[in-house]
Write an enzyme that holds these catalytic residues in place. Structure first.
Site, PDB file in Angstrom:
ATOM      1  N   ASP A  29      39.915 -12.518 -63.514  1.00 13.55           N
ATOM      2  CA  ASP A  29      40.866 -13.571 -63.149  1.00 13.55           C
ATOM      3  C   ASP A  29      41.240 -13.471 -61.671  1.00 13.55           C
ATOM      4  O   ASP A  29      41.304 -12.371 -61.113  1.00 13.55           O
ATOM      5  CB  ASP A  29      42.123 -13.429 -64.023  1.00 13.55           C
ATOM      6  CG  ASP A  29      43.003 -14.676 -63.972  1.00 13.55           C
ATOM      7  OD1 ASP A  29      42.529 -15.724 -63.488  1.00 13.55           O
ATOM      8  OD2 ASP A  29      44.168 -14.599 -64.406  1.00 13.55           O
ATOM      9  N   HIS A  46      34.644 -17.944 -56.644  1.00 15.08           N
ATOM     10  CA  HIS A  46      33.732 -17.658 -57.750  1.00 15.08           C
ATOM     11  C   HIS A  46      32.466 -16.954 -57.239  1.00 15.08           C
ATOM     12  O   HIS A  46      31.947 -16.048 -57.878  1.00 15.08           O
ATOM     13  CB  HIS A  46      33.355 -18.944 -58.492  1.00 15.08           C
ATOM     14  CG  HIS A  46      34.520 -19.581 -59.206  1.00 15.08           C
ATOM     15  ND1 HIS A  46      35.400 -18.858 -59.979  1.00 15.08           N
ATOM     16  CD2 HIS A  46      34.953 -20.869 -59.259  1.00 15.08           C
ATOM     17  CE1 HIS A  46      36.315 -19.673 -60.485  1.00 15.08           C
ATOM     18  NE2 HIS A  46      36.072 -20.893 -60.049  1.00 15.08           N
ATOM     19  N   LEU A 140      22.428  -0.376 -70.818  1.00 18.87           N
ATOM     20  CA  LEU A 140      23.714  -1.076 -70.806  1.00 18.87           C
ATOM     21  C   LEU A 140      23.507  -2.478 -71.370  1.00 18.87           C
ATOM     22  O   LEU A 140      22.540  -3.160 -71.002  1.00 18.87           O
ATOM     23  CB  LEU A 140      24.238  -1.172 -69.363  1.00 18.87           C
ATOM     24  CG  LEU A 140      25.411  -2.138 -69.106  1.00 18.87           C
ATOM     25  CD1 LEU A 140      26.675  -1.684 -69.818  1.00 18.87           C
ATOM     26  CD2 LEU A 140      25.689  -2.251 -67.604  1.00 18.87           C
TER      27      LEU A 140
HETATM   28  C1  FPP Z   1      38.674 -16.649 -63.081  1.00 23.30           C
HETATM   29  O1  FPP Z   1      39.253 -16.998 -61.855  1.00 23.30           O
HETATM   30  C2  FPP Z   1      37.237 -16.812 -63.102  1.00 23.30           C
HETATM   31  C3  FPP Z   1      36.510 -17.611 -63.939  1.00 23.30           C
HETATM   32  C4  FPP Z   1      37.099 -18.491 -64.968  1.00 23.30           C
HETATM   33  C5  FPP Z   1      35.055 -17.682 -63.853  1.00 23.30           C
HETATM   34  C6  FPP Z   1      34.355 -16.371 -63.661  1.00 23.30           C
HETATM   35  C7  FPP Z   1      33.140 -16.588 -62.916  1.00 23.30           C
HETATM   36  C8  FPP Z   1      32.600 -15.710 -62.040  1.00 23.30           C
HETATM   37  C9  FPP Z   1      33.126 -14.376 -61.739  1.00 23.30           C
HETATM   38  C10 FPP Z   1      31.419 -16.158 -61.290  1.00 23.30           C
HETATM   39  C11 FPP Z   1      30.075 -15.810 -61.763  1.00 23.30           C
HETATM   40  C12 FPP Z   1      29.911 -15.173 -63.050  1.00 23.30           C
HETATM   41  C13 FPP Z   1      28.864 -14.412 -63.408  1.00 23.30           C
HETATM   42  C14 FPP Z   1      28.844 -13.867 -64.772  1.00 23.30           C
HETATM   43  C15 FPP Z   1      27.760 -14.063 -62.499  1.00 23.30           C
HETATM   44  P1  FPP Z   1      40.152 -18.303 -61.810  1.00 23.30           P
HETATM   45  O2  FPP Z   1      39.293 -19.430 -61.385  1.00 23.30           O
HETATM   46  O3  FPP Z   1      40.842 -18.465 -63.105  1.00 23.30           O
HETATM   47  O4  FPP Z   1      41.174 -17.936 -60.677  1.00 23.30           O
HETATM   48  P2  FPP Z   1      42.687 -18.408 -60.554  1.00 23.30           P
HETATM   49  O5  FPP Z   1      43.400 -17.917 -61.782  1.00 23.30           O
HETATM   50  O6  FPP Z   1      43.145 -17.727 -59.316  1.00 23.30           O
HETATM   51  O7  FPP Z   1      42.675 -19.884 -60.445  1.00 23.30           O
END
Ligand code: FPP
Length: 254
Positions: A29, A46, A140
Site C-alpha cells: 500500500d 506503481h 519460492l
Molecule cells: C497500492 O498502492 C498498490 C496497488 C493497489 C497495486 C500494486 C501494484 C504494484 C506494486 C505494481 C506492480 C505489481 C507487480 C506484482 C509487479 P495504492 O495505489 O493503494 O496507494 P495509495 O493508497 O497511496 O493510493
C-alpha cells in the site's frame, strides 16, 4: 549453494534461520501517496512499487522463505479511475515479461490467486504463460493476488463444496476446517504466519480473511515503494521476538 546459504546467514546473524516463517503475505500500500508526495502521477508510484516487488521476492528467496503472497489487485480496485486500472494491467504484463526469465533461473514459481477469468485477456495470458513456464520451480512460490478478495475466496470455496454435497460426493457432517481450507485458492499453501501492510494504514482490506486467522500482523509506516530489505528483516526480527500461543498459555509452548 552451501556458500550462498552461509553468506546470507552471516549477513543477518540475529535472524534465527530455524524459525523463519514459511509464508509471508503483504498488502502493498502507498504507491499513489508516494508518487503524489513527489508531484508525479500515481502510475509512477506503481512502477516504483514493482521494483519493491523484485527486492522483496529476492530477499525471500535468499532467506529460504518458501511462500510469498502479494495483494496486487483487489476486487474493489476496479472502482479506480479507468486509466489507472488499464495502466496497472499493462504494468503487470510488462513486469511478468521482464522478470520471468530471472524468476525461472532462480527456481521461483509464479502463481496467482483470485478470479483470473475476470482479468483483461492480455493480462490473463501473460500471467498464465508465466505460471506455465515456472510451474516446476520449487525454491519460492510467488503468488500474486489478482482480482482477489478474501470474501470471494470463501464464497467460491463454499460454492465448490455445495456442489459436491449436491452431487452426493461429501456429507455435510464430513465438512471440517481442513476440508474447507482445501477448497480455498490457497489450498496447497501453509497459512501465512506474517501479514505485512505498508503505508501506515491499519486494515486487512478483505485479504486472505480465512488464512490469516493466526497470522502476526505488522503495519509498517513506509509507503510500498520505500519498503526495502531492511524493513523486511526488521519485521522478521520482531516476529521472532513475539510469542505465538495459538490459544494456549506461555508455559504450554515452552
Ligand atoms: C497500492 O498502492 C498498490 C496497488 C493497489 C497495486 C500494486 C501494484 C504494484 C506494486 C505494481 C506492480 C505489481 C507487480 C506484482 C509487479 P495504492 O495505489 O493503494 O496507494 P495509495 O493508497 O497511496 O493510493
Amino acid at each position: 549453494m552451501a556458500e550462498a546459504k552461509k553468506s546470507i546467514r552471516d549477513k543477518y546473524p540475529d535472524i534465527d534461520f530455524a524459525k523463519l516463517p514459511q509464508h509471508v503475505a503483504i498488502i502493498m500500500d502507498g504507491n499513489g501517496r508516494w508518487a503524489k508526495a513527489r508531484g508525479k502521477p500515481r502510475i509512477f508510484g506503481h512502477r516504483q512499487g514493482a521494483k519493491t516487488v523484485r527486492r522483496i521476492t529476492e530477499i525471500c528467496a535468499e532467506l529460504g522463505i518458501p511462500y510469498l503472497t502479494l495483494y496486487a489487485f483487489s476486487t474493489e480496485n476496479w472502482r479506480r479511475p479507468r486509466e489507472e486500472v488499464q495502466t496497472l494491467m499493462r504494468l503487470l504484463i510488462e513486469a511478468i515479461q521482464e522478470e520471468i526469465d530471472e524468476l525461472d533461473q532462480n527456481d521461483i514459481r509464479l502463481n496467482a490467486i483470485g478470479d483470473i477469468d475476470g482479468l483483461p485477456p492480455a493480462t490473463r495470458h501473460a500471467l498464465i504463460e508465466g505460471m506455465r513456464r515456472t510451474r516446476d520451480n520449487s525454491r519460492l512460490c510467488l503468488t500474486l493476488a489478482l482480482n482477489y478478495s478474501g470474501r470471494w475466496d470463501i464464497v467460491q470455496a463454499a460454492k465448490a463444496i455445495a456442489k459436491k454435497v449436491g452431487d452426493g460426493l461429501v456429507a455435510p457432517n464430513a465438512i471440517d476446517e481442513a476440508y474447507f481450507s482445501k477448497h480455498l485458492s490457497t489450498a496447497d499453501m501453509p497459512d501465512p504466519e506474517i501479514l505485512i501492510r505498508t503505508s501506515g494504514e491499519y486494515r486487512v482490506s478483505n485479504f486472505l480473511l480465512w488464512q490469516i486467522a493466526y497470522a502476526e500482523l505488522f503495519f509498517v509506516p513506509v509507503y510500498w515503494p520505500d519498503f526495502d530489505k531492511s524493513h523486511f528483516i526488521q519485521v522478521l526480527r520482531d516476529f521472532q521476538k513475539r510469542e505465538r500461543r495459538f490459544g494456549m498459555i506461555s508455559e504450554q509452548i515452552r
